[in-house]
Design a protein around this motif. Structure first.
Motif, short mmCIF file in Angstrom:
data_model
loop_
_atom_site.label_atom_id
_atom_site.label_comp_id
_atom_site.label_asym_id
_atom_site.label_seq_id
_atom_site.Cartn_x
_atom_site.Cartn_y
_atom_site.Cartn_z
N ALA A 1 0.83 -1.21 0.00
CA ALA A 1 0.00 0.00 0.00
C ALA A 1 0.86 1.26 0.00
O ALA A 1 0.55 2.24 -0.68
N LEU A 2 1.94 1.23 0.76
CA LEU A 2 2.84 2.39 0.80
C LEU A 2 3.52 2.62 -0.54
O LEU A 2 3.80 3.77 -0.91
N ASP A 3 3.77 1.55 -1.28
CA ASP A 3 4.42 1.68 -2.58
C ASP A 3 3.54 2.42 -3.59
O ASP A 3 4.04 2.86 -4.64
N GLN A 4 2.26 2.55 -3.30
CA GLN A 4 1.35 3.25 -4.21
C GLN A 4 1.32 4.75 -3.93
O GLN A 4 0.50 5.47 -4.50
N THR A 5 2.21 5.23 -3.06
CA THR A 5 2.31 6.65 -2.75
C THR A 5 3.62 7.20 -3.31
O THR A 5 4.52 6.42 -3.67
N PRO A 6 3.77 8.52 -3.39
CA PRO A 6 5.01 9.09 -3.94
C PRO A 6 6.23 8.84 -3.05
O PRO A 6 7.37 8.97 -3.52
N LEU A 7 6.01 8.52 -1.77
CA LEU A 7 7.14 8.34 -0.87
C LEU A 7 7.79 6.98 -1.05
O LEU A 7 7.11 5.98 -1.32
N ARG A 8 9.08 6.95 -0.88
CA ARG A 8 9.80 5.68 -0.94
C ARG A 8 10.10 5.25 0.49
O ARG A 8 11.15 5.49 1.05
N VAL A 9 9.12 4.58 1.11
CA VAL A 9 9.24 4.17 2.50
C VAL A 9 9.99 2.85 2.56
O VAL A 9 9.60 1.87 1.93
N VAL A 10 11.07 2.84 3.32
CA VAL A 10 11.86 1.62 3.44
C VAL A 10 11.68 0.94 4.80
O VAL A 10 12.02 -0.23 4.96
N ARG A 11 11.14 1.69 5.75
CA ARG A 11 10.95 1.12 7.09
C ARG A 11 9.85 1.90 7.80
O ARG A 11 9.67 3.09 7.58
N VAL A 12 9.09 1.18 8.63
CA VAL A 12 8.06 1.81 9.44
C VAL A 12 8.38 1.57 10.90
O VAL A 12 8.63 0.44 11.31
N GLU A 13 8.39 2.65 11.67
CA GLU A 13 8.54 2.54 13.13
C GLU A 13 7.15 2.66 13.73
O GLU A 13 6.54 3.73 13.70
N LEU A 14 6.66 1.56 14.30
CA LEU A 14 5.32 1.53 14.88
C LEU A 14 5.40 1.82 16.37
O LEU A 14 6.22 1.24 17.08
N SER A 15 4.54 2.72 16.85
CA SER A 15 4.52 3.08 18.26
C SER A 15 3.10 2.95 18.82
O SER A 15 2.14 2.79 18.08
N ALA A 16 3.00 3.04 20.14
CA ALA A 16 1.70 2.90 20.79
C ALA A 16 1.11 4.28 21.05
O ALA A 16 0.99 4.72 22.20
N ASP A 17 0.74 4.98 20.01
CA ASP A 17 0.15 6.31 20.17
C ASP A 17 -0.63 6.65 18.89
O ASP A 17 -0.97 5.74 18.13
N ALA A 18 -0.88 7.93 18.69
CA ALA A 18 -1.66 8.34 17.51
C ALA A 18 -0.84 9.23 16.59
O ALA A 18 -1.39 10.03 15.85
N ARG A 19 0.47 9.07 16.64
CA ARG A 19 1.29 9.98 15.82
C ARG A 19 1.21 9.65 14.33
O ARG A 19 1.06 8.50 13.93
N LEU A 20 1.29 10.67 13.56
CA LEU A 20 1.50 10.59 12.13
C LEU A 20 1.84 12.01 11.73
O LEU A 20 1.01 12.75 11.22
N THR A 21 3.07 12.41 12.06
CA THR A 21 3.48 13.80 11.88
C THR A 21 4.72 13.82 11.00
O THR A 21 5.22 12.77 10.63
N SER A 22 5.19 15.01 10.67
CA SER A 22 6.33 15.08 9.76
C SER A 22 7.37 16.07 10.21
O SER A 22 7.05 17.13 10.75
N SER A 23 8.62 15.70 9.95
CA SER A 23 9.70 16.64 10.21
C SER A 23 9.84 17.62 9.07
O SER A 23 10.63 18.56 9.15
N ARG A 24 9.04 17.45 8.00
CA ARG A 24 9.13 18.33 6.85
C ARG A 24 8.05 19.40 6.91
O ARG A 24 6.91 19.14 6.63
N ALA A 25 8.44 20.58 7.31
CA ALA A 25 7.55 21.75 7.30
C ALA A 25 6.20 21.46 7.93
O ALA A 25 5.17 21.88 7.44
N GLY A 26 6.20 20.72 9.03
CA GLY A 26 4.97 20.46 9.76
C GLY A 26 3.99 19.57 9.04
O GLY A 26 2.80 19.58 9.31
N SER A 27 4.47 18.76 8.13
CA SER A 27 3.58 17.87 7.39
C SER A 27 2.90 16.90 8.34
O SER A 27 3.37 16.66 9.43
#
Length: 291
Positions: free
Chosen positions: A16-42
């Motif tokens: 599913a991730l491969d169908q997006t523009p990002l080239r995700v090579v690894r996912v760090e899964l945590s026990a919270d609701a984060r989905l934030t970005s270090s890129r300009a507050g994405s």
């Protein structure tokens, strides 16, 4: 604690991730609701690595997003969120720590924090939920992105063993666990009580009833004499007093004082505060009786 998810271990997620523009090579899964970005507050946390991107995602966030919403967020050029993700992040920040702390202080470990927060979220009055989401959007402005028509399944359904991952993300503890129904009852009580305190500040007309329902559920989860009940019982006394029921206010304050005095090292300032509140309740009752 985080769990590294790789392409070999989670083929459906990475497909599913491969169908997006990002080239995700690894996912760090945590026990919270984060989905934030270090890129300009994405709205997506990504860190550039030599060979691609690392996605930092909370399991509670993946449960709140559909697959298509997750893909839409990953493809967003500007900072973006979804209404479901915003509500999940608000719920996690409002309840996760409070529930975990209450369990710890009651001498118990955490069985299923995800289920507890989900129940707490479901009990929030819509007006209060939208007020909290509005505050979140002011703090972290982002456009709202809803997933295009596509895969409506929760993004967490892409994980090969979601229950196993949730268990691994559970905070380690050598404390005994409450039975699942009692843990959920505790979460419900915390949600109703804490929401009512905020609702009373907003002058919401149903705040007292909401608070008293929360205290009742805390009592069912913890019993009638638990130290964690002292503050909720004091708040319940104020609610009963607002409703003109001095007898009920007197009863819960006497019980709160009794619980405090049973402790090995009672907080004398709290004892004095509750004693003064009890005096006010009794003076109010006496004044009404003399009319």
């Amino acid at each position: 604690m985080t769990i590294d998810l790789t392409r070999d271990g989670e083929p459906a997620l990475f497909a599913a991730l491969d169908q997006t523009p990002l080239r995700v090579v690894r996912v760090e899964l945590s026990a919270d609701a984060r989905l934030t970005s270090s890129r300009a507050g994405s709205a997506l946390t990504t860190l550039v690595r030599r060979r691609g991107m690392v996605l930092h995602a909370g399991l509670f966030a993946l449960r709140a997003l559909s697959v298509s919403e997750l893909q839409a967020l990953l493809g967003a050029v500007e900072p973006a969120t979804t209404s479901g993700l915003a509500r999940a992040q608000v719920a996690w920040s409002a309840y996760a720590l409070a529930i975990a702390r209450a369990l710890h202080e009651s001498g118990h470990g955490v069985r299923d924090l995800f289920a507890c927060v989900a129940l707490a979220q479901a009990l929030v009055p819509p007006a209060l939920l939208e007020e909290r989401v509005s505050r979140l959007r002011k703090q972290r402005p982002a456009s709202t992105v809803e997933g295009a028509e596509g895969d409506p399944r929760p993004a967490s359904a892409l994980l090969s063993d979601e229950p196993g991952l949730a268990t691994r993300l559970r905070p380690p503890s050598d404390q005994p666990l409450l039975p699942a129904p009692a843990e959920l009852e505790l979460a419900a009580g915390i949600s109703l009580h804490d929401d009512a305190v905020e609702l009373s500040q907003l002058k919401w007309p149903g705040a007292d009833a909401h608070l008293l329902a929360g205290v009742a559920r805390l009592e069912r989860a913890l019993g009638q004499r638990h130290p964690l009940l002292v503050r909720p019982l004091a708040n319940a006394a104020r609610a009963w007093l607002d409703q003109g029921d001095q007898g009920a206010a007197d009863e819960v304050l006497v019980r709160a004082l009794g619980i405090l005095r049973e402790q090995p090292d009672p907080d004398e300032n709290e004892v004095l505060r509750l004693t003064r509140l009890l005096d006010r309740v009794r003076e109010s009752g006496g004044a009404q009786a003399s009319r």
